[in-house]
Motif scaffolding. Sequence first.
Motif, PDB file in Angstrom:
ATOM      1  N   UNK A  93       0.856  -1.189   0.000  1.00 52.75           N
ATOM      2  CA  UNK A  93       0.000   0.000   0.000  1.00 52.75           C
ATOM      3  C   UNK A  93       0.893   1.241   0.000  1.00 52.75           C
ATOM      4  N   UNK A  94       0.560   2.200  -0.846  1.00 51.96           N
ATOM      5  CA  UNK A  94       1.319   3.455  -0.955  1.00 51.96           C
ATOM      6  C   UNK A  94       0.684   4.458   0.016  1.00 51.96           C
ATOM      7  N   UNK A  95       1.011   4.276   1.298  1.00 53.41           N
ATOM      8  CA  UNK A  95       0.403   5.113   2.337  1.00 53.41           C
ATOM      9  C   UNK A  95       1.133   6.447   2.445  1.00 53.41           C
ATOM     10  N   UNK A  96       0.472   7.377   3.111  1.00 51.32           N
ATOM     11  CA  UNK A  96       1.072   8.686   3.348  1.00 51.32           C
ATOM     12  C   UNK A  96       2.365   8.550   4.161  1.00 51.32           C
ATOM     13  N   UNK A  97       2.355   7.681   5.168  1.00 55.17           N
ATOM     14  CA  UNK A  97       3.544   7.493   6.017  1.00 55.17           C
ATOM     15  C   UNK A  97       4.704   6.890   5.220  1.00 55.17           C
ATOM     16  N   UNK A  98       4.415   5.935   4.351  1.00 55.39           N
ATOM     17  CA  UNK A  98       5.474   5.314   3.553  1.00 55.39           C
ATOM     18  C   UNK A  98       6.032   6.310   2.535  1.00 55.39           C
ATOM     19  N   UNK A  99       5.174   7.091   1.921  1.00 52.78           N
ATOM     20  CA  UNK A  99       5.639   8.123   0.984  1.00 52.78           C
ATOM     21  C   UNK A  99       6.463   9.190   1.705  1.00 52.78           C
ATOM     22  N   UNK A 100       6.076   9.523   2.917  1.00 51.78           N
ATOM     23  CA  UNK A 100       6.841  10.507   3.700  1.00 51.78           C
ATOM     24  C   UNK A 100       8.231   9.964   4.023  1.00 51.78           C
ATOM     25  N   UNK A 122      16.494   9.552 -16.654  1.00 50.74           N
ATOM     26  CA  UNK A 122      15.145   9.011 -16.766  1.00 50.74           C
ATOM     27  C   UNK A 122      14.761   8.167 -15.551  1.00 50.74           C
ATOM     28  N   UNK A 123      15.684   7.324 -15.086  1.00 50.50           N
ATOM     29  CA  UNK A 123      15.380   6.432 -13.963  1.00 50.50           C
ATOM     30  C   UNK A 123      15.026   7.234 -12.712  1.00 50.50           C
ATOM     31  N   UNK A 124      15.703   8.346 -12.530  1.00 51.03           N
ATOM     32  CA  UNK A 124      15.454   9.221 -11.386  1.00 51.03           C
ATOM     33  C   UNK A 124      13.986   9.635 -11.353  1.00 51.03           C
ATOM     34  N   UNK A 125      13.482  10.079 -12.487  1.00 50.91           N
ATOM     35  CA  UNK A 125      12.098  10.535 -12.573  1.00 50.91           C
ATOM     36  C   UNK A 125      11.110   9.381 -12.585  1.00 50.91           C
ATOM     37  N   UNK A 126      11.554   8.219 -13.036  1.00 50.31           N
ATOM     38  CA  UNK A 126      10.671   7.068 -13.169  1.00 50.31           C
ATOM     39  C   UNK A 126      10.281   6.470 -11.833  1.00 50.31           C
ATOM     40  N   UNK A 127      11.198   6.441 -10.871  1.00 55.26           N
ATOM     41  CA  UNK A 127      10.965   5.679  -9.649  1.00 55.26           C
ATOM     42  C   UNK A 127      10.811   6.499  -8.369  1.00 55.26           C
ATOM     43  N   UNK A 128      10.932   7.820  -8.447  1.00 53.83           N
ATOM     44  CA  UNK A 128      10.911   8.604  -7.219  1.00 53.83           C
ATOM     45  C   UNK A 128       9.727   9.560  -7.160  1.00 53.83           C
ATOM     46  N   UNK A 129       9.488  10.080  -5.962  1.00 49.58           N
ATOM     47  CA  UNK A 129       8.414  11.056  -5.770  1.00 49.58           C
ATOM     48  C   UNK A 129       7.046  10.475  -6.077  1.00 49.58           C
ATOM     49  N   UNK A 130       6.300  11.146  -6.917  1.00 48.82           N
ATOM     50  CA  UNK A 130       4.939  10.721  -7.256  1.00 48.82           C
ATOM     51  C   UNK A 130       4.908   9.349  -7.928  1.00 48.82           C
ATOM     52  N   UNK A 131       6.021   8.960  -8.528  1.00 48.96           N
ATOM     53  CA  UNK A 131       6.081   7.672  -9.226  1.00 48.96           C
ATOM     54  C   UNK A 131       6.554   6.522  -8.335  1.00 48.96           C
ATOM     55  N   UNK A 132       6.802   6.808  -7.075  1.00 45.67           N
ATOM     56  CA  UNK A 132       7.261   5.766  -6.159  1.00 45.67           C
ATOM     57  C   UNK A 132       6.190   4.690  -6.039  1.00 45.67           C
ATOM     58  N   UNK A 133       6.590   3.456  -6.290  1.00 45.80           N
ATOM     59  CA  UNK A 133       5.675   2.315  -6.253  1.00 45.80           C
ATOM     60  C   UNK A 133       6.249   1.272  -5.291  1.00 45.80           C
ATOM     61  N   UNK A 134       5.922   1.359  -4.000  1.00 48.13           N
ATOM     62  CA  UNK A 134       6.543   0.471  -3.020  1.00 48.13           C
ATOM     63  C   UNK A 134       6.208  -1.000  -3.267  1.00 48.13           C
ATOM     64  N   UNK A 135       7.233  -1.827  -3.217  1.00 48.32           N
ATOM     65  CA  UNK A 135       7.059  -3.260  -3.448  1.00 48.32           C
ATOM     66  C   UNK A 135       8.263  -4.006  -2.888  1.00 48.32           C
ATOM     67  N   UNK A 136       8.094  -5.298  -2.729  1.00 50.77           N
ATOM     68  CA  UNK A 136       9.172  -6.194  -2.326  1.00 50.77           C
ATOM     69  C   UNK A 136       9.452  -7.101  -3.518  1.00 50.77           C
ATOM     70  N   UNK A 137      10.661  -7.018  -4.060  1.00 54.67           N
ATOM     71  CA  UNK A 137      11.032  -7.871  -5.193  1.00 54.67           C
ATOM     72  C   UNK A 137      11.297  -9.284  -4.697  1.00 54.67           C
TER      73      UNK A 137
END
Length: 183
Positions: A93-100, A122-137
């Motif tokens: 879940x992309x919660x407010x606490x995890x994004x913070x 490109x990778x910088x913009x792809x995976x950070x900030x608003x694009x952060x998609x928390x997951x466990x690989x």
Amino acid sequence: MDYLAFFRPSEELEQELKNFREELVKERKEDLYTFPSAGLHCSLFKAEGGEEKENEILEKLGIRRREFAREGLVATARELDLFDKNSLVLKLERTEALCALHTGVFVAFLPYISKSSAYMGKEFLTYFGQNYSPHISLARFRTADYVPEEWQLERERFGGEEWSVKDFCLVKADKKSGGDWRE
């Protein structure tokens, strides 16, 4: 030097995920898949930085770690999915606490990112900030063709699993030379 900040799943969930992963790749050739070299984890931030600034990096992240230890967060698993078509992941879940937490680690590390780093493009913009998609690989397969389809039958198996997160780790590796992650 590459740096990776992350947190781990609970010991119980980690063991369940390892068992699931082992069952999934059983009887498959080992050269068709790899497991994350840093173990099962949820990345908060990954970047390349100069080792000469490492003490400053550790000091800044230490401040963030102490702040986070007081607050903590509850991580919640959503579902299994594919990331980049060939990586099996457990989405969180992309919660407010995890994004913070992600943003706090990102901001603390930002002044130390090597300007020549691949992460600044490109990778910088792809995976950070608003694009952060928390997951466990869980595993990366050589190509999408090698991803076992059985995972889809278990898509929601871990959904709703929760655990308390009170700390995060920082590891480093000389990835250009093929080095392993180390503290």
